[in-house]
Design a protein around this motif. Structure first.
Motif: not given
Length: 246
Positions: A201-203, A225-229, A236-238
């Motif tokens: 997902a992306v927030a 953009a906060w990418w969540v995997e 993991f968030v980047r």
């Protein structure tokens, strides 16, 4: 053609940073068809007062015409109603506004195939807030808790209590949440992934756009953009502002 996902926050940034690429694509499409002014469909939901819907639509109409000569085409829909297929013909761009996310999904779902067809034929899609969330294959449409666990502020629940995901428009293959830093919804995106609702997902922060073009994802605006995997031990968030290839 590109999918433009905006995390909300219309009034907080120069429009060209967030909406300029969308407008440029619509202009190119119109000129390829021999027209100077692109037609931009703007879908705006309102509660009971059509004047309210017109006022909300007006902010986008004024912004779009300020960016480039164009012809905004309003689609004002009463919250709770569903749109009928066949309304979106002749458009060079489609902008879906914000509001109550479950209501936008209900309104737009009958147009799913039509919207996908428009995008395949080169019409850019821009989703603002709720319009971004419903663009996913598996859409994060609301909720503020999972059981007894609070995952975001109750005010952000979109009139839903439990974290709720549903079949979306299928324009992007990751979940989308919005108002990430401003409302604290990054945590909801994280839990949507951690709970298995979506694989990734992306927030998106407000006044920030994620532009999806094939396998390339570009981010512009004042936020991130906060990418969540998902990973073995959780998520993991980047944070990303530049091009992020798959």
């Amino acid at each position: 053609m590109s999918i433009h996902l905006v995390g909300g926050g219309l009034a907080t940034v120069q429009p060209t940073q967030v909406y300029g690429s969308f407008m440029a694509e619509a202009v190119r499409r119109a000129r390829d068809d021999g027209r100077f002014k692109p037609k931009i469909g703007v879908i705006q939901l309102h509660e009971d007062d059509a004047e309210e819907g017109a006022e909300l639509y007006g902010r986008f109409g004024q912004m779009l015409t300020g960016l480039s000569p164009c012809e905004p085409v309003p689609f004002l829909v009463n919250e709770g109603d569903a749109m009928s297929a066949g309304q979106l013909t002749g458009l060079d761009g489609l902008l879906v506004s914000g509001g109550l996310t479950p209501a936008y999904l209900k309104a737009l779902f009958p147009l799913k195939d039509e919207i996908q067809s428009l995008v395949r034929t080169g019409v850019p899609y821009l989703g603002f807030s709720a319009g971004a969330a419903v663009a996913s294959e598996r859409a994060i449409i609301g909720g503020w808790k999972i059981g007894d666990l609070t995952i975001t502020h109750e005010d952000n629940g979109e009139e839903l209590d439990e974290l709720t995901l549903a079949e979306g428009l299928g324009l992007v293959d990751f979940g989308v949440d919005v108002h990430a830093v401003q409302w604290g919804n990054l945590s909801r995106a994280m839990m949507a992934v951690a709970s298995g609702g979506v694989e990734r997902a992306v927030a998106l922060d407000e006044s920030t756009v994620c532009i999806v073009d094939g396998t390339t994802r570009r981010v512009h605006g004042v936020g991130q953009a906060w990418w969540v995997e998902r990973v073995q031990d959780g998520v993991f968030v980047r944070a990303q502002r530049e091009e992020l290839p798959d």
